[in-house]
Design a protein around this motif. Sequence first.
Motif, mmCIF file in Angstrom:
data_model
loop_
_atom_site.group_PDB
_atom_site.id
_atom_site.type_symbol
_atom_site.label_atom_id
_atom_site.label_comp_id
_atom_site.label_asym_id
_atom_site.label_seq_id
_atom_site.Cartn_x
_atom_site.Cartn_y
_atom_site.Cartn_z
ATOM 1 N N THR A 328 0.808 -1.974 0.146
ATOM 2 C CA THR A 328 -0.251 -0.428 0.450
ATOM 3 C C THR A 328 0.802 1.269 -0.618
ATOM 4 N N LEU A 329 1.870 1.258 1.233
ATOM 5 C CA LEU A 329 2.428 2.323 0.878
ATOM 6 C C LEU A 329 3.759 2.385 -0.266
ATOM 7 N N ALA A 330 3.653 1.220 -0.670
ATOM 8 C CA ALA A 330 4.698 1.042 -2.470
ATOM 9 C C ALA A 330 4.777 2.435 -2.817
ATOM 10 N N PRO A 331 3.085 2.673 -3.501
ATOM 11 C CA PRO A 331 2.740 3.632 -4.912
ATOM 12 C C PRO A 331 3.629 5.338 -3.957
ATOM 13 N N ARG A 332 3.163 5.435 -3.352
ATOM 14 C CA ARG A 332 3.509 6.779 -2.587
ATOM 15 C C ARG A 332 5.227 6.763 -2.492
#
Length: 475
Positions: A328-332
């Motif tokens: 969930t954090l990776a794209p940001r």
Amino acid sequence: MSLTETPPPAITTLTPRLRLVLVLLLAAQFMLAVDFSILNVALPVIGQGLGFPLGRLQWIGTSFALCAAGFTLLFGRVADLFGRRRLFLGGLAVLAVASLAGGLAGSPEVLLAARVLQGLATAAVTPAGLSLLTTSFPEGPLREKALGLNGALMSAGFTTGAILGGVLTDLLSWRWAFLVNVPVALAVLLIAPAVIAESRTSGPRPALDLPGALTVTVGLLAVVLGLTQAGERGWGSPYALGALGAGVALLLLFGAVERRVAEPLVPLGVLGRRTVAWGNLAGLIAFLTETSLVFLLTLYLQKVLGFSPLAAGLSFGVLGVGTVAGGTLAPRVIGRIGSRRTLIVGGVVQAVFTAALLGLGTSHASLWPLLVATFAGGVGNMLVIVAFMVTATSGLTDGEQGLATGLATMTQQIGITMGTPVMSAIATGAMTGTGTLAVLTGLKTAIAVNSALVLLGVLTSAVFLRGGSGRTSVV
């Protein structure tokens, strides 16, 4: 090779149709990830129920891994040439039939045949589904978000498989480890044709490179067989060395074939891109280290702390939460610092918390540090995996996405297959003597090597992806 593409309309937001496409593709990928580990806990029960000789039990996993890894590159290219949706749906149909046959199997032969078909279906559905994902969502934030969710659910699927396999076997029957696939596959098959558009290269269809397909497929089969035999018989086994030698020779022959044919299965220009070559190396290390770490910690929980198989499996629920958080954090993170820096940051986090496991002891007080380290390490590992997928599929045309995702899927499955026998050999070789302390010493040695491999991945990403646009040759 020049492929004419019909450019898709620009997409900047997730429409309701695209959300449904994403849900369907993610559901299929999650189910395939679960299949990799769902039978591990159930193997002894299956052996008793079907009369499997103890020496043949490993073939329940090996037959699946051989086909899943060996055919993925071929099917990835077939998806480009003949239609990604067509291959995706056909593979799901085969998976449903194979899972039903496995759940109803009354003999070892039927069960092994079902596992072979499941492996072939996985080799078709995984690259086809990933290429549908990358062609449905344009390069940029939307694709990064889709790949982040895909990576999170894929890694969570490996953990879920271990837990679900134990729960289903204890409460119902090992047969439900197969049968649980059937309703999911049927649901996707019913909805997907109305939602997911066909995606293939336009213009004249190039001929399929049969010599290249044959050499790379048989070569990969031999390499995977050699790795599994090394894990079972030892790295000095003539079976393992013979299969590995034959596999390497066939893959070298594949490279020679690809230089000569007019329409290569894998255009060397694609392999020459820094993003493809070094991105896939980073992915290989990420999958090899994290999946093998789960194996090492399973041994630690059971052999050192005395946990039951089910309790050990449930302990990895924290790792599953970490991978979902990381996905969930990776794209940001990628949106802010780029995929190369995300590879580096994620690798450093994974390496640090893997090294922290060197402080584990023989008391149950070590469980809490283990849970913290696996959670944080899972976040770091997922940052690497999503950044690897973004890196390895960026800067390529839609007509090359099946090839790119086929390479990425092959990387994933070879990494998963390599990790356990490599780390098992290191741990076993370092166990001097018998007893709990000897086991712990061997496991810590393998954990140290695992952390060093992660740092090697960080170093290659930092050096060889620097300034690469994806169009720069490796050499």
